[in-house]
Write a protein that holds these residues in place. Structure first.
Motif, short mmCIF file in Angstrom:
data_model
loop_
_atom_site.label_atom_id
_atom_site.label_comp_id
_atom_site.label_asym_id
_atom_site.label_seq_id
_atom_site.Cartn_x
_atom_site.Cartn_y
_atom_site.Cartn_z
N PRO A 1 21.63 35.20 -51.59
CA PRO A 1 22.28 34.01 -52.16
C PRO A 1 23.78 34.17 -52.27
CG PRO A 1 21.24 35.32 -53.88
CD PRO A 1 20.87 35.96 -52.57
N GLU B 1 14.56 31.37 -54.49
CA GLU B 1 15.91 31.92 -54.29
C GLU B 1 16.00 32.56 -52.92
OE1 GLU B 1 18.60 35.50 -56.08
OE2 GLU B 1 17.70 34.13 -57.53
N GLU C 1 22.97 29.11 -49.78
CA GLU C 1 23.05 28.34 -51.01
C GLU C 1 21.65 28.08 -51.57
OE1 GLU C 1 25.79 25.05 -51.26
OE2 GLU C 1 26.79 25.76 -49.43
N GLN C 2 21.54 28.17 -52.90
CA GLN C 2 20.27 27.87 -53.58
C GLN C 2 19.97 26.38 -53.46
OE1 GLN C 2 18.06 29.96 -55.40
NE2 GLN C 2 16.80 28.14 -55.44
#
Length: 115
Positions: A57, A53, A46-47
């Motif tokens: 992702p 990033e 998860e971001q």
């Protein structure tokens, strides 16, 4: 839903939802991508706010409030259309069953007539 991977390959996925959750601004879809060589890529990270990033992702769907135009658009789901489709499907099934029964009775009569 359109998912794009780093190799620029894209795939479209249809996602059907019932009631979406309230109190959240996004849905995260953790996914596993299996390759023919047995390699599995885990798109589950998860971001995190303020962080770069992640390498893999997780696909994320941002939720926004519905507007009046969303319900009037041609692509909006229609409950009446769903009910009509179901009724037509059931009707078609009933007609098919009756046709099979009629065909079976006609075949039985034809065999009796030959005897």
């Amino acid at each position: 839903m359109l998912l794009t991977d780093p190799a620029a390959n894209t795939q479209d996925f249809t996602v059907a939802f019932g009631q979406l959750p309230s109190g959240t601004g996004q849905l995260v879809f953790k996914a596993l991508q299996s390759h023919s060589d047995g390699k599995i890529v885990r798109w589950i990270e998860e971001q995190q706010p303020g962080r770069p990033e992640p390498e893999n992702p997780a696909p994320t769907l941002k939720l926004t409030a519905a507007t009046t135009s969303d319900f009037n658009s041609p692509g909006a789901a229609s409950t009446a259309g769903d009910s009509t489709a179901r009724a037509l499907a059931v009707g078609g099934f009933v007609v098919a069953v009756l046709a099979l029964i009629a065909g079976g009775l006609a075949l039985a009569r034809a065999r009796r007539a030959r005897q």
